[in-house]
Design a protein around this motif. Structure first.
Motif, mmCIF file in Angstrom:
data_model
loop_
_atom_site.group_PDB
_atom_site.id
_atom_site.type_symbol
_atom_site.label_atom_id
_atom_site.label_comp_id
_atom_site.label_asym_id
_atom_site.label_seq_id
_atom_site.Cartn_x
_atom_site.Cartn_y
_atom_site.Cartn_z
ATOM 1 N N LEU A 183 -81.717 -21.815 -8.722
ATOM 2 C CA LEU A 183 -82.023 -20.385 -8.638
ATOM 3 C C LEU A 183 -83.204 -20.023 -9.521
ATOM 4 N N TRP A 184 -83.206 -20.507 -10.758
ATOM 5 C CA TRP A 184 -84.307 -20.208 -11.675
ATOM 6 C C TRP A 184 -85.567 -20.993 -11.310
ATOM 7 N N GLY A 185 -85.388 -22.232 -10.841
ATOM 8 C CA GLY A 185 -86.548 -23.035 -10.470
ATOM 9 C C GLY A 185 -87.329 -22.434 -9.322
ATOM 10 N N PHE A 186 -86.621 -21.930 -8.309
ATOM 11 C CA PHE A 186 -87.285 -21.330 -7.155
ATOM 12 C C PHE A 186 -87.865 -19.950 -7.472
ATOM 13 N N SER A 187 -87.504 -19.390 -8.640
ATOM 14 C CA SER A 187 -88.061 -18.083 -8.973
ATOM 15 C C SER A 187 -89.566 -18.159 -9.215
ATOM 16 N N PHE A 188 -90.055 -19.283 -9.701
ATOM 17 C CA PHE A 188 -91.490 -19.401 -9.994
ATOM 18 C C PHE A 188 -92.327 -19.437 -8.712
ATOM 19 N N PRO A 189 -91.967 -20.240 -7.706
ATOM 20 C CA PRO A 189 -92.688 -20.123 -6.428
ATOM 21 C C PRO A 189 -92.526 -18.740 -5.790
ATOM 22 N N ALA A 190 -91.349 -18.122 -5.963
ATOM 23 C CA ALA A 190 -91.148 -16.780 -5.399
ATOM 24 C C ALA A 190 -92.094 -15.776 -6.041
ATOM 25 N N ILE A 191 -92.327 -15.907 -7.349
ATOM 26 C CA ILE A 191 -93.293 -15.031 -8.013
ATOM 27 C C ILE A 191 -94.682 -15.248 -7.435
ATOM 28 N N SER A 192 -95.062 -16.515 -7.237
ATOM 29 C CA SER A 192 -96.382 -16.813 -6.679
ATOM 30 C C SER A 192 -96.554 -16.198 -5.293
ATOM 31 N N VAL A 193 -95.511 -16.270 -4.475
ATOM 32 C CA VAL A 193 -95.573 -15.685 -3.127
ATOM 33 C C VAL A 193 -95.691 -14.168 -3.210
ATOM 34 N N GLY A 194 -94.858 -13.545 -4.026
ATOM 35 C CA GLY A 194 -94.876 -12.093 -4.138
ATOM 36 C C GLY A 194 -96.191 -11.555 -4.674
ATOM 37 N N LEU A 195 -96.831 -12.327 -5.563
ATOM 38 C CA LEU A 195 -98.088 -11.866 -6.165
ATOM 39 C C LEU A 195 -99.244 -11.823 -5.170
ATOM 40 N N GLU A 196 -99.068 -12.437 -4.010
ATOM 41 C CA GLU A 196 -100.093 -12.339 -2.973
ATOM 42 C C GLU A 196 -100.118 -10.946 -2.358
ATOM 43 N N TYR A 197 -99.051 -10.169 -2.565
ATOM 44 C CA TYR A 197 -98.946 -8.855 -1.932
ATOM 45 C C TYR A 197 -98.733 -7.715 -2.933
ATOM 46 N N LEU A 198 -98.074 -8.017 -4.055
ATOM 47 C CA LEU A 198 -97.656 -6.968 -4.983
ATOM 48 C C LEU A 198 -98.419 -7.067 -6.298
ATOM 49 N N PRO A 199 -98.751 -5.939 -6.939
ATOM 50 C CA PRO A 199 -99.383 -5.970 -8.261
ATOM 51 C C PRO A 199 -98.403 -6.526 -9.280
ATOM 52 N N PRO A 200 -98.862 -7.325 -10.235
ATOM 53 C CA PRO A 200 -97.961 -8.115 -11.087
ATOM 54 C C PRO A 200 -96.977 -7.311 -11.920
ATOM 55 N N LEU A 201 -97.427 -6.274 -12.619
ATOM 56 C CA LEU A 201 -96.529 -5.541 -13.511
ATOM 57 C C LEU A 201 -95.507 -4.726 -12.729
ATOM 58 N N LEU A 202 -95.934 -4.125 -11.631
ATOM 59 C CA LEU A 202 -95.006 -3.374 -10.785
ATOM 60 C C LEU A 202 -93.990 -4.317 -10.147
ATOM 61 N N PHE A 203 -94.436 -5.488 -9.762
ATOM 62 C CA PHE A 203 -93.572 -6.517 -9.190
ATOM 63 C C PHE A 203 -92.497 -6.914 -10.209
ATOM 64 N N ALA A 204 -92.926 -7.175 -11.450
ATOM 65 C CA ALA A 204 -91.976 -7.542 -12.498
ATOM 66 C C ALA A 204 -90.998 -6.412 -12.776
ATOM 67 N N ALA A 205 -91.504 -5.176 -12.832
ATOM 68 C CA ALA A 205 -90.646 -4.025 -13.092
ATOM 69 C C ALA A 205 -89.563 -3.904 -12.025
ATOM 70 N N ALA A 206 -89.946 -4.033 -10.764
ATOM 71 C CA ALA A 206 -88.990 -3.902 -9.669
ATOM 72 C C ALA A 206 -87.924 -4.991 -9.733
ATOM 73 N N ARG A 207 -88.356 -6.223 -10.105
ATOM 74 C CA ARG A 207 -87.389 -7.325 -10.218
ATOM 75 C C ARG A 207 -86.280 -6.971 -11.191
#
Length: 304
Positions: free
Chosen positions: A16-40
């Motif tokens: 679960l934690w290992g796949f979170s890093f690729p998931a962040i990379s995928v999400g960052l292609e569409y979402l601004p980083p700080l807002l993305f982190a906040a929503a998580r």
């Protein structure tokens, strides 16, 4: 929890934690980083606090030490992860995960001034070996620290420093609140801090921000890699202690690296792998007495 369930839970949490890093990379292609982190963290906070209201008698922090723990955890342990999202805009997910191996080492170093703990000579060697390993992972250019993605890797090192500090500040506060509501409130505070910083930075959602890929990444991170993963982590921590829980941090980079290579076509160099090995050796030297106790070997009398 029976011993037969230890390995599956351990592996599930690492996945679960290992796949979170690729998931962040995928999400960052569409979402601004700080807002993305906040929503998580806001999504996870809602789920964890809901579970706390149902399962825990005292879920509202009112004592000063509980409020101090929530504040320290929210600002440093949670909001500090915004640096990870900023760094992963250019840093491969496997490299970002490998750098997390420094957390136990930095936690021990923060504990010296903040908790009055001591570091033995061999422990200091372990910390130095770990930092040398991080140097191999970051590979800075002394003449230009911002060359390539070095600046982004240093941002992730800053995130690791913040996370380690947050954990020590929680311990220093000595909260009496149970872990489930404590982490839930910390995530809510951290999410709100990240949201405020995102607004101050002028982040906004573009036309392509909301779509299947970004929503999948966000829901995976908020629900599975954070809310569900932390509940599994609490189970392991409660039943088997901090040492076994800490070892998960050394399986997570392996999962993240393999997932990044297979799913995202990332590459990890030999120096990065060597750096991760040195960080693990540094951890082993720093925590040698805990490791010895876990396997039933005596190391004699001395400081940890």
């Amino acid at each position: 929890m029976s011993r037969s369930l230890d390995a599956p839970l351990f592996v599930l949490l690492a996945v679960l934690w290992g796949f979170s890093f690729p998931a962040i990379s995928v999400g960052l292609e569409y979402l601004p980083p700080l807002l993305f982190a906040a929503a998580r963290y806001e999504i996870a906070a809602v789920l964890l606090l809901t579970a706390a209201i149902v399962r825990v008698e005292k879920w509202l922090p009112t004592a000063r030490n509980d409020l101090a723990a929530v504040a320290g955890g929210g600002v440093f342990l949670i909001a500090g992860n915004g640096l990870l999202f900023l760094g992963q805009q250019t840093v491969p997910s496997g490299v970002a995960a490998i750098l997390q191996g420094l957390v136990p080492i930095l936690t021990a170093l923060w504990a010296i001034p903040l908790l009055g703990e001591r570091l033995s000579g061999l422990g200091a060697v372990g910390a130095a070996v770990g930092f040398f390993g991080v140097g191999l992972v970051v590979q800075p250019d002394p003449g230009n620290l911002l060359a390539g993605d070095t600046g982004a890797r240093l941002l992730i090192v800053g995130q690791v420093c913040s996370v380690a500090l947050g954990g020590v500040l929680i311990q220093r506060a000595g909260p009496t609140l149970e872990q489930l509501p404590l982490v839930g409130w910390s995530m809510l505070v951290g999410g709100l801090v990240l949201h405020a910083v995102s607004l101050g930075a002028g982040e906004g959602l573009g036309a392509a921000a909301i779509g299947p890929a970004s929503l999948t990444a966000l829901l995976y991170l908020g629900v599975f890699a954070t809310a569900v993963a932390f509940m599994i982590y609490f189970t392991i921590l409660e039943e088997h202690g901090a040492f076994e829980a800490a070892l998960i941090g050394y399986l997570v980079p392996i999962v993240a690296t393999v997932a990044g290579v297979v799913l995202l076509g990332e590459s990890i160099g030999a120096l990065t792998i060597a750096g991760f090995a040195l960080v693990a050796v540094g951890f082993a030297l720093l925590k040698r007495r805990t490791i010895a106790d876990a396997v039933g070997v005596s190391t004699g009398v001395g400081s940890p």
